[in-house]
Write a protein that holds these residues in place. Structure first.
Motif, PDB file in Angstrom:
ATOM      1  N   SER A  70       6.082 -38.750 121.030  1.00  0.00           N
ATOM      2  CA  SER A  70       5.618 -38.290 119.851  1.00  0.00           C
ATOM      3  C   SER A  70       4.457 -39.094 119.040  1.00  0.00           C
ATOM      4  CB  SER A  70       6.675 -37.753 119.188  1.00  0.00           C
ATOM      5  OG  SER A  70       7.550 -38.977 118.831  1.00  0.00           O
ATOM      6  N   GLY A  71       4.750 -40.431 118.990  1.00  0.00           N
ATOM      7  CA  GLY A  71       4.213 -41.361 117.929  1.00  0.00           C
ATOM      8  C   GLY A  71       5.186 -41.514 116.739  1.00  0.00           C
ATOM      9  N   LYS A  72       6.146 -40.594 116.653  1.00  0.00           N
ATOM     10  CA  LYS A  72       7.170 -40.269 115.528  1.00  0.00           C
ATOM     11  C   LYS A  72       7.755 -41.963 115.296  1.00  0.00           C
ATOM     12  CE  LYS A  72      11.462 -38.262 114.177  1.00  0.00           C
ATOM     13  NZ  LYS A  72      12.668 -37.330 114.322  1.00  0.00           N
ATOM     14  N   PRO A  73       7.916 -42.393 113.773  1.00  0.00           N
ATOM     15  CA  PRO A  73       8.517 -43.481 113.561  1.00  0.00           C
ATOM     16  C   PRO A  73       9.955 -43.322 113.337  1.00  0.00           C
ATOM     17  CG  PRO A  73       7.430 -42.541 111.669  1.00  0.00           C
ATOM     18  CD  PRO A  73       7.083 -41.737 112.813  1.00  0.00           C
ATOM     19  N   TYR A  74      10.685 -44.266 113.921  1.00  0.00           N
ATOM     20  CA  TYR A  74      11.996 -44.332 113.641  1.00  0.00           C
ATOM     21  C   TYR A  74      12.502 -45.512 112.908  1.00  0.00           C
ATOM     22  CZ  TYR A  74      11.974 -40.287 117.260  1.00  0.00           C
ATOM     23  OH  TYR A  74      11.937 -39.453 117.980  1.00  0.00           O
ATOM     24  N   PHE A 125       1.606 -50.438 111.589  1.00  0.00           N
ATOM     25  CA  PHE A 125       2.250 -49.408 111.956  1.00  0.00           C
ATOM     26  C   PHE A 125       3.289 -49.310 110.847  1.00  0.00           C
ATOM     27  CE2 PHE A 125       5.271 -46.267 113.505  1.00  0.00           C
ATOM     28  CZ  PHE A 125       4.429 -45.060 113.524  1.00  0.00           C
ATOM     29  N   VAL A 126       4.010 -50.510 110.925  1.00  0.00           N
ATOM     30  CA  VAL A 126       5.114 -50.547 110.115  1.00  0.00           C
ATOM     31  C   VAL A 126       4.837 -50.464 108.457  1.00  0.00           C
ATOM     32  CG1 VAL A 126       6.850 -52.046 109.199  1.00  0.00           C
ATOM     33  CG2 VAL A 126       6.460 -51.925 111.587  1.00  0.00           C
ATOM     34  N   ARG A 127       3.819 -51.446 108.212  1.00  0.00           N
ATOM     35  CA  ARG A 127       3.205 -50.929 106.665  1.00  0.00           C
ATOM     36  C   ARG A 127       2.856 -49.741 106.272  1.00  0.00           C
ATOM     37  NH1 ARG A 127       2.321 -54.320 102.611  1.00  0.00           N
ATOM     38  NH2 ARG A 127       2.221 -56.499 103.579  1.00  0.00           N
ATOM     39  N   GLU A 128       2.096 -48.985 107.328  1.00  0.00           N
ATOM     40  CA  GLU A 128       1.611 -47.693 107.108  1.00  0.00           C
ATOM     41  C   GLU A 128       2.635 -46.706 106.712  1.00  0.00           C
ATOM     42  OE1 GLU A 128      -0.268 -44.233 109.966  1.00  0.00           O
ATOM     43  OE2 GLU A 128      -1.020 -46.262 110.372  1.00  0.00           O
ATOM     44  N   VAL A 129       3.730 -46.563 107.635  1.00  0.00           N
ATOM     45  CA  VAL A 129       4.932 -45.826 107.492  1.00  0.00           C
ATOM     46  C   VAL A 129       5.846 -45.859 106.550  1.00  0.00           C
ATOM     47  CG1 VAL A 129       4.536 -44.837 109.999  1.00  0.00           C
ATOM     48  CG2 VAL A 129       6.171 -46.279 109.606  1.00  0.00           C
ATOM     49  N   THR A 130       6.008 -47.235 106.300  1.00  0.00           N
ATOM     50  CA  THR A 130       7.006 -47.623 105.184  1.00  0.00           C
ATOM     51  C   THR A 130       6.492 -47.884 103.847  1.00  0.00           C
ATOM     52  OG1 THR A 130       7.244 -50.150 105.914  1.00  0.00           O
ATOM     53  CG2 THR A 130       8.238 -48.743 107.079  1.00  0.00           C
ATOM     54  N   THR A 153       6.435 -42.612 104.415  1.00  0.00           N
ATOM     55  CA  THR A 153       6.808 -41.428 105.276  1.00  0.00           C
ATOM     56  C   THR A 153       8.361 -41.066 105.645  1.00  0.00           C
ATOM     57  OG1 THR A 153       5.064 -42.522 106.498  1.00  0.00           O
ATOM     58  CG2 THR A 153       6.470 -40.723 107.733  1.00  0.00           C
ATOM     59  N   ARG A 154       8.587 -40.062 105.610  1.00  0.00           N
ATOM     60  CA  ARG A 154       9.961 -39.910 105.814  1.00  0.00           C
ATOM     61  C   ARG A 154      10.340 -40.200 107.229  1.00  0.00           C
ATOM     62  NH1 ARG A 154      14.863 -38.403 105.599  1.00  0.00           N
ATOM     63  NH2 ARG A 154      15.763 -36.534 106.032  1.00  0.00           N
ATOM     64  N   LEU A 155      11.281 -40.939 107.187  1.00  0.00           N
ATOM     65  CA  LEU A 155      12.010 -41.748 108.499  1.00  0.00           C
ATOM     66  C   LEU A 155      13.530 -41.306 109.056  1.00  0.00           C
ATOM     67  CD1 LEU A 155      10.683 -45.149 107.864  1.00  0.00           C
ATOM     68  CD2 LEU A 155       9.524 -43.344 109.330  1.00  0.00           C
TER      69      LEU A 155
END
Length: 159
Positions: A60-64, A94-99, A113-115
Protein backbone atom coordinates in the motif's frame (compact mmCIF):
# COMPACT_ATOMS: atom_id res chain seq x y z
CA UNK A 1 13.40 28.44 31.64
CA UNK A 2 15.37 27.86 28.45
CA UNK A 3 13.61 28.68 25.18
CA UNK A 4 12.75 25.58 23.14
CA UNK A 5 13.92 25.12 19.57
CA UNK A 6 11.17 25.59 16.93
CA UNK A 7 10.52 21.84 16.48
CA UNK A 8 10.40 21.18 20.24
CA UNK A 9 8.12 24.22 20.71
CA UNK A 10 5.82 22.82 17.98
CA UNK A 11 5.46 19.61 20.02
CA UNK A 12 4.83 21.58 23.24
CA UNK A 13 2.16 23.63 21.44
CA UNK A 14 0.54 20.46 20.06
CA UNK A 15 0.43 18.91 23.52
CA UNK A 16 -1.35 22.04 24.83
CA UNK A 17 -3.80 22.08 21.91
CA UNK A 18 -4.65 18.41 22.46
CA UNK A 19 -5.41 18.98 26.17
CA UNK A 20 -2.10 17.66 27.47
CA UNK A 21 -0.60 21.01 28.50
CA UNK A 22 0.57 19.48 31.78
CA UNK A 23 3.18 17.49 29.79
CA UNK A 24 6.41 19.46 29.48
CA UNK A 25 8.92 19.23 26.65
CA UNK A 26 12.49 19.26 27.95
CA UNK A 27 15.38 20.08 25.65
CA UNK A 28 18.76 18.75 26.75
CA UNK A 29 22.24 19.97 25.96
CA UNK A 30 23.27 16.45 25.01
CA UNK A 31 21.72 14.08 22.50
CA UNK A 32 18.67 11.96 23.25
CA UNK A 33 18.81 10.51 19.71
CA UNK A 34 19.17 6.87 20.82
CA UNK A 35 17.14 5.10 23.49
CA UNK A 36 20.29 4.67 25.58
CA UNK A 37 21.18 8.38 25.33
CA UNK A 38 17.62 9.40 26.19
CA UNK A 39 17.52 7.06 29.21
CA UNK A 40 20.80 8.47 30.51
CA UNK A 41 19.66 12.07 29.98
CA UNK A 42 16.42 11.64 31.96
CA UNK A 43 17.55 9.02 34.50
CA UNK A 44 15.16 6.33 33.29
CA UNK A 45 15.42 2.69 32.28
CA UNK A 46 15.95 2.11 28.55
CA UNK A 47 12.62 0.26 28.48
CA UNK A 48 10.83 3.50 29.42
CA UNK A 49 12.00 5.20 26.23
CA UNK A 50 9.42 5.30 23.44
CA UNK A 51 11.10 4.84 20.06
CA UNK A 52 8.96 6.31 17.26
CA UNK A 53 9.73 4.18 14.20
CA UNK A 54 8.17 4.65 10.80
CA UNK A 55 7.50 1.61 8.64
CA UNK A 56 5.92 1.48 5.21
CA UNK A 57 3.42 -1.04 3.87
CA UNK A 58 5.11 -2.93 1.03
CA UNK A 59 1.89 -3.14 -1.03
CA UNK A 60 0.00 0.00 0.00
CA UNK A 61 2.89 2.38 0.65
CA UNK A 62 0.95 3.39 3.79
CA UNK A 63 3.08 4.74 6.64
CA UNK A 64 2.78 3.14 10.07
CA UNK A 65 4.00 4.60 13.36
CA UNK A 66 5.44 1.92 15.63
CA UNK A 67 5.95 3.06 19.22
CA UNK A 68 8.51 0.63 20.58
CA UNK A 69 10.13 0.15 23.99
CA UNK A 70 13.79 1.25 23.95
CA UNK A 71 15.60 -2.10 24.05
CA UNK A 72 13.19 -3.94 21.75
CA UNK A 73 13.64 -4.72 18.09
CA UNK A 74 10.60 -4.97 15.82
CA UNK A 75 9.70 -8.45 14.56
CA UNK A 76 8.35 -7.21 11.23
CA UNK A 77 6.43 -10.42 10.41
CA UNK A 78 4.42 -10.18 13.66
CA UNK A 79 3.47 -6.56 13.01
CA UNK A 80 2.70 -7.41 9.36
CA UNK A 81 0.11 -9.94 10.60
CA UNK A 82 -1.58 -7.20 12.62
CA UNK A 83 -1.73 -4.70 9.74
CA UNK A 84 -2.43 -7.17 6.95
CA UNK A 85 0.60 -6.52 4.75
CA UNK A 86 4.37 -6.90 4.83
CA UNK A 87 6.31 -3.92 6.15
CA UNK A 88 9.64 -2.33 5.37
CA UNK A 89 11.58 0.24 7.32
CA UNK A 90 11.10 3.72 5.85
CA UNK A 91 14.05 5.75 4.59
CA UNK A 92 14.89 9.15 6.17
CA UNK A 93 13.25 11.16 3.35
CA UNK A 94 9.97 9.24 3.71
CA UNK A 95 10.09 9.67 7.51
CA UNK A 96 10.50 13.45 7.18
CA UNK A 97 7.81 13.64 4.49
CA UNK A 98 5.12 11.79 6.50
CA UNK A 99 6.00 13.09 9.97
CA UNK A 100 7.52 16.52 9.40
CA UNK A 101 10.40 15.51 11.67
CA UNK A 102 13.85 13.96 11.20
CA UNK A 103 14.74 10.49 12.47
CA UNK A 104 15.86 10.70 16.10
CA UNK A 105 13.34 13.38 17.00
CA UNK A 106 10.02 11.96 15.75
CA UNK A 107 7.40 12.48 18.46
CA UNK A 108 4.38 10.22 18.87
CA UNK A 109 2.01 13.02 17.75
CA UNK A 110 1.72 16.00 15.42
CA UNK A 111 2.75 14.41 12.16
CA UNK A 112 2.34 15.89 8.69
CA UNK A 113 0.28 12.81 7.70
CA UNK A 114 -2.28 10.91 9.78
CA UNK A 115 -0.47 7.77 10.94
CA UNK A 116 -1.87 4.57 12.37
CA UNK A 117 -0.06 4.07 15.68
CA UNK A 118 0.88 0.60 16.89
CA UNK A 119 2.16 0.37 20.46
CA UNK A 120 4.61 -2.15 21.88
CA UNK A 121 2.79 -3.80 24.84
CA UNK A 122 6.08 -3.71 26.80
CA UNK A 123 5.62 0.07 27.17
CA UNK A 124 2.40 -0.42 29.11
CA UNK A 125 4.15 -1.91 32.17
CA UNK A 126 5.86 1.34 33.21
CA UNK A 127 4.48 4.17 35.33
CA UNK A 128 6.30 6.78 33.21
CA UNK A 129 7.54 6.84 29.64
CA UNK A 130 9.76 9.28 27.77
CA UNK A 131 9.13 10.13 24.12
CA UNK A 132 10.95 12.24 21.53
CA UNK A 133 9.70 15.80 21.17
CA UNK A 134 10.71 17.05 17.74
CA UNK A 135 14.53 17.11 17.89
CA UNK A 136 17.31 14.65 18.79
CA UNK A 137 17.72 16.56 22.09
CA UNK A 138 14.08 17.01 23.16
CA UNK A 139 11.86 14.62 25.14
CA UNK A 140 8.72 14.65 27.26
CA UNK A 141 7.43 12.40 30.01
CA UNK A 142 4.00 10.77 29.90
CA UNK A 143 2.12 7.75 31.20
CA UNK A 144 1.19 4.72 29.10
CA UNK A 145 -2.46 5.81 29.30
CA UNK A 146 -1.54 9.27 27.99
CA UNK A 147 0.41 7.65 25.14
CA UNK A 148 -2.63 5.58 24.19
CA UNK A 149 -4.93 8.62 24.33
CA UNK A 150 -2.54 10.98 22.50
CA UNK A 151 -1.92 8.60 19.62
CA UNK A 152 -5.15 6.62 19.41
CA UNK A 153 -2.76 3.70 19.10
CA UNK A 154 -3.42 0.05 19.74
CA UNK A 155 -1.12 -2.46 21.40
CA UNK A 156 0.34 -4.96 18.93
CA UNK A 157 2.90 -7.68 19.71
CA UNK A 158 6.21 -6.57 18.17
CA UNK A 159 8.82 -9.06 19.29
Amino acid sequence: MKKLSPSAQKVQDLLRQRGFGHLEVLEHDRSTHTAQEAAEAVGAAVGQIVKSLIFKGVHSGKPYLLLVSGPNRVHEAKVAEAVGEPLERADPDFVREVTGFAIGGVPPLGHATRLEALIDPDLLQYEQLWAAAGTPKAVFCLTPDELLRLTGGRPVPMK
